[in-house]
Design an enzyme around this catalytic site. Sequence first.
Site, PDB file in Angstrom:
ATOM      1  N   GLU A  40      -5.638   3.738   3.551  1.00 34.16           N
ATOM      2  CA  GLU A  40      -6.142   4.405   4.753  1.00 34.16           C
ATOM      3  C   GLU A  40      -7.513   5.045   4.521  1.00 34.16           C
ATOM      4  O   GLU A  40      -8.155   5.478   5.461  1.00 34.16           O
ATOM      5  CB  GLU A  40      -5.151   5.479   5.201  1.00 34.16           C
ATOM      6  N   ASP A  43       0.834  -1.198   0.000  1.00 31.76           N
ATOM      7  CA  ASP A  43       0.000   0.000   0.000  1.00 31.76           C
ATOM      8  C   ASP A  43       0.867   1.246   0.000  1.00 31.76           C
ATOM      9  O   ASP A  43       2.039   1.213   0.368  1.00 31.76           O
ATOM     10  CB  ASP A  43      -1.001   0.006   1.158  1.00 31.76           C
TER      11      ASP A  43
END
Length: 381
Positions: free
Chosen positions: A128, A69
């Site tokens: 996120e 990520d």
Amino acid sequence: MTDSPFVRIRRDLHQIPEPGFAEYKTQRYLLDYLERLPQERLQIKTWRTGILVRVRGLHPKRTIAWRADMDGLPIREETTYPFRSTHEGYMHACGHDMHMAIGLGILTHFVHHPVDDDLLFVFQPAEEGPGGAKPMMESEAFAEWRPDCIFALHIAPEYPVGHIATKPGILFANTSELMIELTGKGGHAAFPHKANDMVVAASHLVTQLQSIVARNIDPLDAAVVTVGKIEGGTKQNIIAETARLEGTIRTLSLESMARVKSRIEALVKGVEAGFECTATIDYGCGYCQVYNHEALTEQFMEWVGTKRPDITPIRCSEAMTGEDFGFFLSEIPGFLFWLGVNTPYGLHHAKIEPDERAIDIAISLVTDYLTWLSGQEEWLI
């Protein structure tokens, strides 16, 4: 370890944290690195601010994927680093800078030492929030190179360097954001009978929400309802016409998530009636549970214990953390594991300083495992 090229890459990335779907500098940095690698076996695609990289195998029958990520967090950094964030108010406080550096390290190894199977490296934006995994999975770019299995790691401050931790089955919780807006009638503080005070209504609602886990969820299950932010009112002598609650829901089962939301909606209706106000509920961004493929995870833990005596595998408990990698695992077999980075500050803390020795350890571990896995004639999926 400071001479490791991937530690240096991590430090470069640490300085340019960006919010979800705005990882423009991060994407450019990764692409610049990829373009300097030998290109004979590489195919590169971009998807929004993410990147998909295929390393073609020698005799491909399957595709193995590794995910990293990319996004940072809206946190003002308080580390002692000389390479602190240059983006004011943003920080890589969840280890995504390390995840990307590790991903590049694994990819670089296989560019120079290809295995039989194709390898897909997924640099995914917006973990996120608002969530990049699900739309990336649904993209044409991903569909064309859809893997047969997928793996990932996440740094873990609480474990020493050289330790990893995971478990078969559920590892991370189902999560949902929670935003509730209350609207009543404002007025002068001296005449409360002529107004409907939303600060009072919000206060009652917060207390009632805490009863959901205590009285509506099986005590042998697990759930969390947290209100982390309340806004209401403009001045001490004005009765608040509006109030807003923001929080999170986390559960270890989809059934409990549905039950929690049902109870929230019932309680909000009660507040509407009791305080003569109107309310709206927004569940925002929701992530499904991270559910590790049981046979693959058991096999991996056994492999680590047998083939990598320098690594200590730990069978951990599930956690109430959320991770949109769960969307990948909901359709593609694989697993996620914790990587020990030995720091006293937790994830999302402004002072977190992970031990960078974990970067090369992870690269070595994962390249060994994927090399071994590609060499297996039969898979457990």
